[in-house]
Scaffold this active site. Structure first.
Site, PDB file in Angstrom:
ATOM      1  N   ASP A 135      -3.570  -9.191  -0.987  1.00 56.79           N
ATOM      2  CA  ASP A 135      -4.786 -10.004  -1.000  1.00 56.79           C
ATOM      3  C   ASP A 135      -5.484  -9.970  -2.350  1.00 56.79           C
ATOM      4  OD1 ASP A 135      -5.483  -7.238  -0.453  1.00 56.79           O
ATOM      5  OD2 ASP A 135      -7.504  -7.927   0.008  1.00 56.79           O
TER       6      ASP A 135
ATOM      7  N   GLU B 249      -6.646  -5.023   1.156  1.00 55.96           N
ATOM      8  CA  GLU B 249      -7.124  -3.880   0.380  1.00 55.96           C
ATOM      9  C   GLU B 249      -8.476  -4.161  -0.258  1.00 55.96           C
ATOM     10  OE1 GLU B 249      -7.574  -1.375  -3.331  1.00 55.96           O
ATOM     11  OE2 GLU B 249      -7.558  -3.554  -3.057  1.00 55.96           O
TER      12      GLU B 249
END
Length: 409
Positions: free
Chosen positions: A80, A175
């Site tokens: 991400d 994350e």
């Protein structure tokens, strides 16, 4: 390293921005697009035990090619990108043979990446830089890490003369919103230790990070006609502002460095009857970290005594300093340090002024220092990564695998 470059450019043009307000894992459906692409690529380069679970956690294995009993090690990166800045329609730009001068990212908007402000740029004169076009972030955090891990695994698979033990790789969602390790199956991963490839400049090697918490300060007010409000109106916006005025004014990100902690207000909204402050709390020292959380409660109590029962403070711990879990197995840091030094890279060992999947994973039983991936100025339009830094990261991964095997008698 043409494949390294083409991989990275492919990954960053896939939007994988995470969403802190989502309750799903991954937090955004679009992370699946890259996840499925990575699974296919891991199969193509010859890795085994390739899997993706219902939460988009990817794992794969490069089998050992030695008869020695070598520890299983892992390498981890996240898919991400930050919700702080747009990751949609990323259009990376290549600056070959960088001359040390200003780089015009977007002429129309007057956006310039300048060494006068970003001095680190001068380290990379003569190199190939990958930048944004000034409209989005780049996504080197952490798609550089993904590209480096996959390229290193492909290289090892094609060079069996380099002896290594079993190597596990993993790519995680979310994350950037602090959830990258929440549903990570450490037992399934099965590594003795691992490294996250999620640091910044060449040489970074980190095994301690902030203790972290998020906080919401919720203020309830009373709306009364302003012409007749004396001793009746309770203005939630004004009380929220008063709350902020009681925080240490210099203990904020823009005035702290090194081991200094901070309070960071990243969102505030309000009207007369309702106001909310969203902030994060960071400190490397556990005692100071606790004191910061207590300060918020103390301010709340003080203002409650002054204005009545109108303030609620909600604090949620996010992650802890991984140093206490890594120091007992410090040889895993020393192996990474030796790998860098053998490649002519000077290790930069320093605390992370941020978080990392490695922190949570270390407390879940997988000691996990952090290694540079090469990028700079994460989470914004000035983000860039030198191609040569990514190449060095690939070599460090390969060397760590080789050293881990060679040090076993």
């Amino acid at each position: 390293m043409e494949k390294l470059l083409s991989r990275f450019l492919d990954y960053v043009t896939t939007d994988t921005q995470s969403d802190p307000y989502s309750k799903t894992t991954p937090s955004t459906e679009k992370q699946w697009t890259l996840a499925k692409k990575l699974v296919l690529e891991l199969h193509q380069i010859g890795l085994q035990e390739v899997s993706i679970d219902e939460n988009a956690y990817i794992m794969a294995t490069l089998p050992a090619n030695t008869d020695k009993k070598v520890p299983t090690i892992g390498f981890i990166s996240h898919m991400d990108t930050s919700p702080d800045f747009s990751g949609k329609n990323v259009k990376p730009q290549l600056v070959k043979d960088y001359d040390g001068k200003d780089i015009v990212l977007n002429k129309t908007k007057g956006i310039v990446l300048s060494p006068d402000y970003f001095e680190d740029l001068l380290q990379y004169k003569g190199q190939t830089l990958i930048t944004t076009d000034g409209n989005t972030l780049l996504g080197a955090d952490d798609k550089a890490g993904i590209a480096e891990i996959i390229t290193a695994m492909e290289y090892l698979a094609q060079h069996p003369e380099i002896k290594h033990g079993k190597i596990r790789v993993a790519f995680t969602p979310d994350e950037e919103i602090g959830r990258g390790a929440h549903k990570f199956d450490v037992k399934k991963f099965g590594a003795d230790w691992a490294y996250t490839m999620d640091g910044s400049q060449v040489g970074e090697l980190e095994y301690e990070n902030f203790n972290a918490a998020s906080a919401k300060i919720i203020v309830k007010g009373k709306s009364v006609h302003p012409g007749y409000a004396k001793n009746k109106m309770v203005n939630a916006i004004a009380i929220a502002n008063e709350f902020l005025s009681l925080l240490p004014p210099r203990e904020v990100p823009e005035h702290t460095t090194g081991m200094e902690g901070f309070f960071h207000v990243h969102k505030i909204k309000g009207e007369i009857e309702n106001a909310q402050i969203d902030m994060i709390i960071r400190d490397h020292d556990a005692i100071h970290f606790q004191a910061r959380k207590e300060l918020l409660s103390n301010i709340s109590e003080k203002l409650t005594q002054k204005h009545g029962d109108c303030i609620t403070v909600e604090i949620e711990d996010q992650y802890r300093n991984m140093r206490e879990k890594v120091e007992p197995v410090f040889h895993i840091v020393e192996i990474a340090q030796e790998a860098m030094e053998s490649l002519g890279i000077e290790p930069i060992i320093k605390p992370i002024r941020g978080g990392t999947d490695g922190s949570q994973l270390s407390f879940m039983g997988l000691p996990c220092p952090n290694i540079f991936a090469g990028g700079h100025n994460f989470h914004g339009k000035y983000e860039y990564v030198p191609l040569e830094s990514m190449e060095k990261a690939v070599k460090v991964i390969v060397k760590i695998c080789e050293l881990t095997a060679s040090q076993i008698k």
